[in-house]
Design a protein around this motif. Structure first.
Motif, mmCIF file in Angstrom:
data_model
loop_
_atom_site.group_PDB
_atom_site.id
_atom_site.type_symbol
_atom_site.label_atom_id
_atom_site.label_comp_id
_atom_site.label_asym_id
_atom_site.label_seq_id
_atom_site.Cartn_x
_atom_site.Cartn_y
_atom_site.Cartn_z
ATOM 1 N N GLY A 92 0.806 -1.216 0.000
ATOM 2 C CA GLY A 92 0.000 0.000 0.000
ATOM 3 C C GLY A 92 0.832 1.255 0.000
ATOM 4 N N SER A 93 0.161 2.391 -0.090
ATOM 5 C CA SER A 93 0.759 3.732 -0.116
ATOM 6 C C SER A 93 1.485 4.012 -1.432
ATOM 7 N N LYS A 94 2.016 5.216 -1.504
ATOM 8 C CA LYS A 94 2.661 5.667 -2.743
ATOM 9 C C LYS A 94 3.990 4.934 -2.934
ATOM 10 N N PRO A 95 4.455 4.841 -4.189
ATOM 11 C CA PRO A 95 5.724 4.155 -4.440
ATOM 12 C C PRO A 95 6.834 4.664 -3.523
ATOM 13 N N ASP B 118 3.712 -1.038 -3.689
ATOM 14 C CA ASP B 118 2.918 0.175 -3.481
ATOM 15 C C ASP B 118 1.442 -0.142 -3.737
ATOM 16 N N GLY B 119 0.590 0.806 -3.438
ATOM 17 C CA GLY B 119 -0.850 0.540 -3.468
ATOM 18 C C GLY B 119 -1.569 1.086 -4.685
ATOM 19 N N TYR B 120 -0.842 1.328 -5.762
ATOM 20 C CA TYR B 120 -1.480 1.856 -6.971
ATOM 21 C C TYR B 120 -1.284 0.845 -8.098
ATOM 22 N N PHE B 121 -2.389 0.245 -8.545
ATOM 23 C CA PHE B 121 -2.252 -0.894 -9.462
ATOM 24 C C PHE B 121 -3.448 -1.004 -10.403
ATOM 25 N N VAL C 58 -2.292 -4.251 4.622
ATOM 26 C CA VAL C 58 -2.904 -3.725 3.400
ATOM 27 C C VAL C 58 -3.333 -2.286 3.700
ATOM 28 N N CYS C 59 -2.621 -1.349 3.081
ATOM 29 C CA CYS C 59 -2.823 0.066 3.419
ATOM 30 C C CYS C 59 -3.257 0.845 2.182
ATOM 31 N N LEU C 60 -4.507 0.656 1.796
ATOM 32 C CA LEU C 60 -5.033 1.285 0.587
ATOM 33 C C LEU C 60 -6.059 2.352 0.917
ATOM 34 N N GLY C 61 -6.275 2.616 2.211
ATOM 35 C CA GLY C 61 -7.356 3.515 2.635
ATOM 36 C C GLY C 61 -8.675 2.757 2.654
ATOM 37 N N ALA C 62 -9.607 3.297 3.426
ATOM 38 C CA ALA C 62 -10.921 2.659 3.531
ATOM 39 C C ALA C 62 -11.891 3.348 2.564
ATOM 40 N N PRO C 63 -12.797 2.651 1.900
ATOM 41 C CA PRO C 63 -13.122 1.228 2.053
ATOM 42 C C PRO C 63 -12.373 0.309 1.090
ATOM 43 N N LYS C 64 -11.395 0.887 0.353
ATOM 44 C CA LYS C 64 -10.725 0.088 -0.688
ATOM 45 C C LYS C 64 -10.042 -1.149 -0.087
ATOM 46 N N GLN C 65 -9.328 -0.942 1.035
ATOM 47 C CA GLN C 65 -8.568 -2.066 1.606
ATOM 48 C C GLN C 65 -9.493 -3.177 2.133
ATOM 49 N N GLU C 66 -10.622 -2.793 2.719
ATOM 50 C CA GLU C 66 -11.551 -3.804 3.241
ATOM 51 C C GLU C 66 -12.121 -4.627 2.081
ATOM 52 N N ILE D 101 -5.126 -1.394 7.333
ATOM 53 C CA ILE D 101 -4.753 -0.381 8.337
ATOM 54 C C ILE D 101 -4.410 0.983 7.725
ATOM 55 N N GLY D 102 -5.209 1.383 6.724
ATOM 56 C CA GLY D 102 -5.206 2.763 6.210
ATOM 57 C C GLY D 102 -3.851 3.382 5.974
ATOM 58 N N GLY D 103 -3.619 4.515 6.618
ATOM 59 C CA GLY D 103 -2.390 5.272 6.369
ATOM 60 C C GLY D 103 -1.217 4.840 7.243
ATOM 61 N N SER D 104 -1.268 3.621 7.806
ATOM 62 C CA SER D 104 -0.212 3.214 8.759
ATOM 63 C C SER D 104 1.182 3.160 8.135
ATOM 64 N N LEU D 105 1.285 2.762 6.863
ATOM 65 C CA LEU D 105 2.631 2.694 6.262
ATOM 66 C C LEU D 105 3.231 4.095 6.161
ATOM 67 N N ASP D 106 2.367 5.080 5.917
ATOM 68 C CA ASP D 106 2.856 6.471 5.879
ATOM 69 C C ASP D 106 3.412 6.862 7.242
ATOM 70 N N VAL D 107 2.772 6.379 8.302
ATOM 71 C CA VAL D 107 3.249 6.711 9.657
ATOM 72 C C VAL D 107 4.552 5.959 9.949
ATOM 73 N N TYR E 146 -6.878 17.051 14.639
ATOM 74 C CA TYR E 146 -5.484 17.135 14.200
ATOM 75 C C TYR E 146 -5.375 16.776 12.712
ATOM 76 N N ARG E 147 -6.063 15.682 12.342
ATOM 77 C CA ARG E 147 -5.998 15.236 10.943
ATOM 78 C C ARG E 147 -6.642 16.268 10.019
ATOM 79 N N LEU E 148 -7.681 16.918 10.511
ATOM 80 C CA LEU E 148 -8.368 17.943 9.715
ATOM 81 C C LEU E 148 -7.450 19.149 9.511
ATOM 82 N N SER F 253 -8.411 18.736 3.225
ATOM 83 C CA SER F 253 -9.209 18.083 2.176
ATOM 84 C C SER F 253 -10.100 16.980 2.750
ATOM 85 N N ARG F 254 -9.846 16.583 3.996
ATOM 86 C CA ARG F 254 -10.669 15.532 4.612
ATOM 87 C C ARG F 254 -12.001 16.069 5.122
ATOM 88 N N PHE F 255 -12.211 17.411 4.985
ATOM 89 C CA PHE F 255 -13.379 18.035 5.601
ATOM 90 C C PHE F 255 -14.702 17.350 5.214
#
Ligand code: UDP
Length: 250
Positions: free
Chosen positions: A110-113, A137-140, A162-170, A188-194, A215-217, A222-224
């Protein structure tokens, strides 16, 4: 106490981080069937409430934990409380600690290259003993997806992030779980970025006060629009939450 809490039709396991990581590691030690682990926040539970098929997909997970204070509050409103949050990133960290003790392996997908590679380097430093089985990476497209699945199966990791963001990864895990050679798939979403350090986790002040979303906002305005689901979720649980049946005490 019931083992699950029914929040708007989504049945969340009442487990904390320690218990969730124990379930994962025990399954690895016992060489069990592949299990899926999803960690929905209120936004994802709302998505499962709105979309019956997605709700069913969530309920079919082997482990569904509460990622987010909104879900914990909701469990209190429906009078079947979860004691604390069990976010995906924390479950991943605790599982890696335990995986290190048994010299197990993890595949990072997952995540960007480039992100998974850096995450892998940092994981090896922080959890010596853990083997990085592979990464992608998660772009395929369809063709690359086939190669990714082949690579995962060749590496045969104990655990797959699998870190593709939700709901894609589920959706991805549910569609492919049966063809994957691994003991546990964690969405687990953005965990690889962390892990890679490209995204910072919210400081303790925010997590302690249940305002990690704020904090994330601030960091990602853009998550608004996505976050508008939070108050909607709150109202929906207040209005309808108690109509969903809870399991009897066990
Ligand atoms: N991502 C990905 N493939 C995609 C879309 C997203 O690998 O097609 C990654 C993205 O690079 C990021 C993560 O998925 O690393 C999503 O992180 P976010 O924190 O938004 O997760 P969420 O809150 O949606 O679970």
């Amino acid at each position: 106490m019931p083992k699950k809490v029914n929040i708007l039709g989504i049945k969340v396991d009442k487990v904390n981080i320690e218990q969730a990581s124990d379930i994962i590691i025990d399954n690895i030690k016992n060489k069990g069937e592949t299990i899926s682990v999803f960690t929905p926040n209120s936004e994802i539970i709302m998505a499962g409430y709105r979309d019956k098929d997605f709700g069913e997909l969530l309920n079919n997970a082997d482990l569904l934990t509460a990622d987010g204070i909104g879900v914990v509050y909701a469990s209190k409103i429906v009078k079947n409380p979860i004691s604390e949050r069990a976010p995906g990133y924390d479950i991943a960290c605790r599982s890696l600690e335990k995986l290190a003790e048994i010299g197990g392996s993890v595949y990072l997908f997952g995540s960007k290259p480039g992100v998974a590679e850096t995450a892998g380097e940092n994981i090896t430093k922080k959890y010596p003993g853990v083997k990085i089985a592979g990464f992608s990476d998660g772009y395929f497209d369809d063709e690359k997806e086939k190669l990714i699945i082949e690579d995962i199966n060749k590496c045969n990791p104990d655990m797959l992030f699998v870190c593709l963001g939700a709901p894609k990864q589920e959706k991805w895990i549910s569609a492919h779980k049966n063809e994957l050679s691994t003991r546990a798939c964690l969405g687990i979403g953005g965990s690889l970025d962390v892990f890679a350090g490209t995204v910072k986790r919210a400081p303790e002040f925010y997590t302690k006060h249940g305002i990690e979303w704020l904090y994330r906002l601030i960091k990602q305005p853009s998550r608004f629009v996505r976050m508008l689901e939070l108050p909607r979720f709150g109202f929906k649980v207040l209005l309808k939450g108690k109509k969903f049946p809870q399991d009897k005490d066990e």
